[in-house]
Design an enzyme around this catalytic site. Structure first.
Site, PDB file in Angstrom:
ATOM      1  N   ASP A  15      29.383  37.513 -13.058  1.00 37.81           N
ATOM      2  CA  ASP A  15      29.202  37.692 -14.497  1.00 37.81           C
ATOM      3  C   ASP A  15      30.262  38.632 -15.067  1.00 37.81           C
ATOM      4  O   ASP A  15      30.728  38.444 -16.199  1.00 37.81           O
ATOM      5  CB  ASP A  15      27.810  38.257 -14.789  1.00 37.81           C
ATOM      6  N   ASP A  59      38.019  31.182 -14.887  1.00 37.80           N
ATOM      7  CA  ASP A  59      36.966  30.171 -14.918  1.00 37.80           C
ATOM      8  C   ASP A  59      36.867  29.443 -13.579  1.00 37.80           C
ATOM      9  O   ASP A  59      35.799  28.953 -13.214  1.00 37.80           O
ATOM     10  CB  ASP A  59      37.251  29.171 -16.044  1.00 37.80           C
ATOM     11  N   ASP A 106      28.394  31.627 -18.336  1.00 35.56           N
ATOM     12  CA  ASP A 106      29.731  31.083 -18.133  1.00 35.56           C
ATOM     13  C   ASP A 106      30.032  29.983 -19.148  1.00 35.56           C
ATOM     14  O   ASP A 106      31.080  29.989 -19.802  1.00 35.56           O
ATOM     15  CB  ASP A 106      29.845  30.550 -16.703  1.00 35.56           C
ATOM     16  N   ASP A 127      32.723  30.373 -22.215  1.00 36.35           N
ATOM     17  CA  ASP A 127      33.867  29.455 -22.207  1.00 36.35           C
ATOM     18  C   ASP A 127      34.122  28.915 -23.603  1.00 36.35           C
ATOM     19  O   ASP A 127      35.271  28.834 -24.065  1.00 36.35           O
ATOM     20  CB  ASP A 127      33.610  28.289 -21.248  1.00 36.35           C
TER      21      ASP A 127
END
Length: 281
Positions: free
Chosen positions: A76, A112, A133, A137
């Site tokens: 995280d 990523d 996530d 993004d």
């Protein structure tokens, strides 16, 4: 080209040479020992950004991934760092620093690839982390497109940046909604997915000084504008195709809908009921 302009381009040329050198080294390794087959990459359909280049990028960032695992860095935390870097790239792009902003965007977006791999390597895969996530993004992408919209606000490229942002959101939303409804395979169709969008946007910005050096001042901005226009068109096509394929897949999976009776004006005005009441009298 003046000596000052050449000196300014030397770091960029050096970085490009380093990346090409690592790409050649990875190609030689793949030829000798075979290309790696990362499960997440293999799940993808063949896209504009070939699986070979995605595997190369993972291989290039392998030492950073292993360092994060050794240091016990939270996945995280990596995700949050990626978003902060994207925010910094957006600021640079908004002030017109296209090359530096593009490189910073590519650098941040590379996390990523790392966060999920670090999560799996350390046994810290969670639904909360996956949600964070995916959400961040989208935030990072929107920030970058926002920065480009600011720097091109006086030209028609502004509309290309806004269209690219909207189409990118539709591509991601269609996949998320389709997967939540059970259309897993259909939700992954289309070529302009996030890695492709990152490469088109980031590389065009990062290498814009080379266009200026080759064709004169302003050529770099024209290249970035053309890349954004192409990205907007391709992402829109991907969103449209993905929407159609998901709808068709879900339609086939749904239980058969009972056939509707033919349309009759008598039903609209309840003429049959009126006739029955009159006959009863």
């Amino acid at each position: 080209m003046t000596p000052r302009a050449l000196a300014a381009l030397l770091p960029l040329v050096g970085l490009v040479a380093f990346l090409l050198g690592t790409l050649l080294a990875f190609a030689a390794r793949a030829a000798l020992f075979g290309r790696p087959h990362t499960p997440d990459i293999e799940k993808r359909q063949h896209t504009i950004l070939a699986k070979f280049f995605q595997e190369w990028w993972i291989w290039l960032w392998g030492p950073v991934e292993r360092l994060c695992v050794r240091l016990g860095i939270s996945p995280d935390a990596i995700t949050l760092a990626s978003t902060l870097v994207a925010a910094g790239a957006a600021v640079l792009l908004g002030f017109g620093w296209l090359s530096l902003g593009g490189w910073l965007f590519l650098f941040g977006a590379s996390f990523d690839f790392i966060d999920g791999r670090v999560a799996r390597a350390t046994g810290r895969v969670t639904r909360a982390g996956a949600f964070l996530d995916s959400t961040l993004d989208r935030v990072g992408e929107l920030l970058v497109f926002g920065g480009l919209a600011v720097t091109f606000r006086g030209s028609a490229v502004l509309f290309a940046a806004l269209a690219a942002a909207g189409a990118s959101l539709l591509v991601s939303y269609a996949r998320a909604r389709g997967e939540s409804l059970g259309a897993d395979e259909a939700a992954r169709v289309g070529g302009m997915q996030r890695p492709e969008r990152i490469v088109v946007t980031g590389v065009a910005c990062a290498l814009s000084p080379l266009a200026d050096a080759a064709w004169g001042a302003g050529a770099g901005r024209a290249v970035v504008g053309s890349a954004l226009a192409a990205l907007a068109a391709l992402a829109t096509a991907t969103a449209a195709r993905r929407t159609f394929v998901i709808y068709r897949a879900l339609r086939r999976a749904d239980p058969a809908v009972a056939a509707r009776p033919p349309f009759r004006l008598a039903d609209v005005f309840r003429l049959d009921a009126t006739r029955r009441r009159k006959a009863a009298r």
